[in-house]
Scaffold this motif. Structure first.
Motif, short mmCIF file in Angstrom:
data_model
loop_
_atom_site.label_atom_id
_atom_site.label_comp_id
_atom_site.label_asym_id
_atom_site.label_seq_id
_atom_site.Cartn_x
_atom_site.Cartn_y
_atom_site.Cartn_z
N GLY A 68 0.82 -1.20 0.00
CA GLY A 68 0.00 0.00 0.00
C GLY A 68 0.86 1.24 0.00
O GLY A 68 2.09 1.17 0.15
N PHE A 69 0.19 2.38 -0.16
CA PHE A 69 0.88 3.66 -0.27
C PHE A 69 0.11 4.73 0.49
O PHE A 69 -1.10 4.62 0.66
N ASN A 70 0.83 5.78 0.90
CA ASN A 70 0.17 6.88 1.61
C ASN A 70 1.05 8.11 1.60
O ASN A 70 2.27 8.00 1.66
N PHE A 71 0.41 9.27 1.51
CA PHE A 71 1.12 10.53 1.65
C PHE A 71 0.13 11.66 1.92
O PHE A 71 -1.02 11.60 1.51
N THR A 107 -7.69 22.48 1.49
CA THR A 107 -7.98 21.80 2.76
C THR A 107 -6.90 20.76 3.05
O THR A 107 -6.18 20.33 2.15
N LYS A 108 -6.82 20.34 4.28
CA LYS A 108 -5.88 19.30 4.67
C LYS A 108 -6.49 17.95 4.28
O LYS A 108 -7.63 17.65 4.64
N PHE A 109 -5.74 17.16 3.52
CA PHE A 109 -6.22 15.85 3.10
C PHE A 109 -5.07 14.86 3.05
O PHE A 109 -3.90 15.24 3.14
N LEU A 130 -5.15 8.75 9.53
CA LEU A 130 -5.73 9.25 10.79
C LEU A 130 -4.65 9.85 11.68
O LEU A 130 -4.89 10.85 12.36
N TYR A 131 -3.48 9.26 11.69
CA TYR A 131 -2.37 9.79 12.50
C TYR A 131 -2.03 11.21 12.06
O TYR A 131 -1.75 12.08 12.87
N TYR A 132 -2.11 11.47 10.77
CA TYR A 132 -1.80 12.78 10.21
C TYR A 132 -2.97 13.77 10.38
O TYR A 132 -2.75 14.94 10.69
#
Length: 156
Positions: A68-71, A107-109, A130-132
């Motif tokens: 998986g990936f996330n940023f 917005t923050k996303f 969620l941590y971010y």
């Protein structure tokens, strides 16, 4: 590739194949978190990525390593500012267009990607988001981590 907006400005991308997911995410992900200083926080071409990650044997472990990936959205926006528009791949263009159709870039996303049906990877990537995005979640996870370290230091 499917995209959807989850609660809290989390944009989820799911793909039927790991190839599609990796081709969509790898350059922004490595811009964000690469351990290679030639890639981290720098725009780079697909060729430059291959040159930096391919072993002398010709193997590239990267695409088989990450499920998986996330940023954060701010990382994607920074990457977009640094990338020449003609250097963006068709996969990345679809991701960018989908993100901007789902959230206001002011917005923050947070953007996450997981293989379709892979519940464990999805849960893991949602936790990053969620941590971010969620201060209460971050506080709870940080406290849990401290508690776990304290408890394990007393085990003999």
């Amino acid at each position: 590739m499917k995209s959807q907006l989850l609660d809290g400005n989390i944009i989820l991308f799911t793909a039927q194949t790991q190839k599609e997911l990796s081709m969509t995410f790898f350059r922004i992900q490595e811009f964000y978190e690469s351990k290679n200083p030639k890639l981290k926080n720098k725009p780079f071409t697909v060729f430059e990525f291959l040159n930096e990650t391919m072993q002398d044997s010709g193997d590239i472990d990267y695409f088989a390593y990450w499920d998986g990936f996330n940023f954060p959205g701010s990382v994607m926006l920074e990457w977009l500012e640094k990338m020449p528009p003609d250097g963006i791949t068709i996969y990345e263009r679809r991701l960018i267009d989908s993100v901007f159709s789902l959230v206001d870039k002011e917005t923050k996303f947070y953007v996450i990607g997981a293989p379709e049906g892979d519940k464990a990877t999805l849960k893991h990537e949602i936790c990053h988001a969620l941590y971010y995005l969620n201060g209460d979640f971050k506080k709870e996870m940080t406290e849990d981590r401290k508690s776990t370290r304290l408890n394990s230091s007393h085990v003999k």
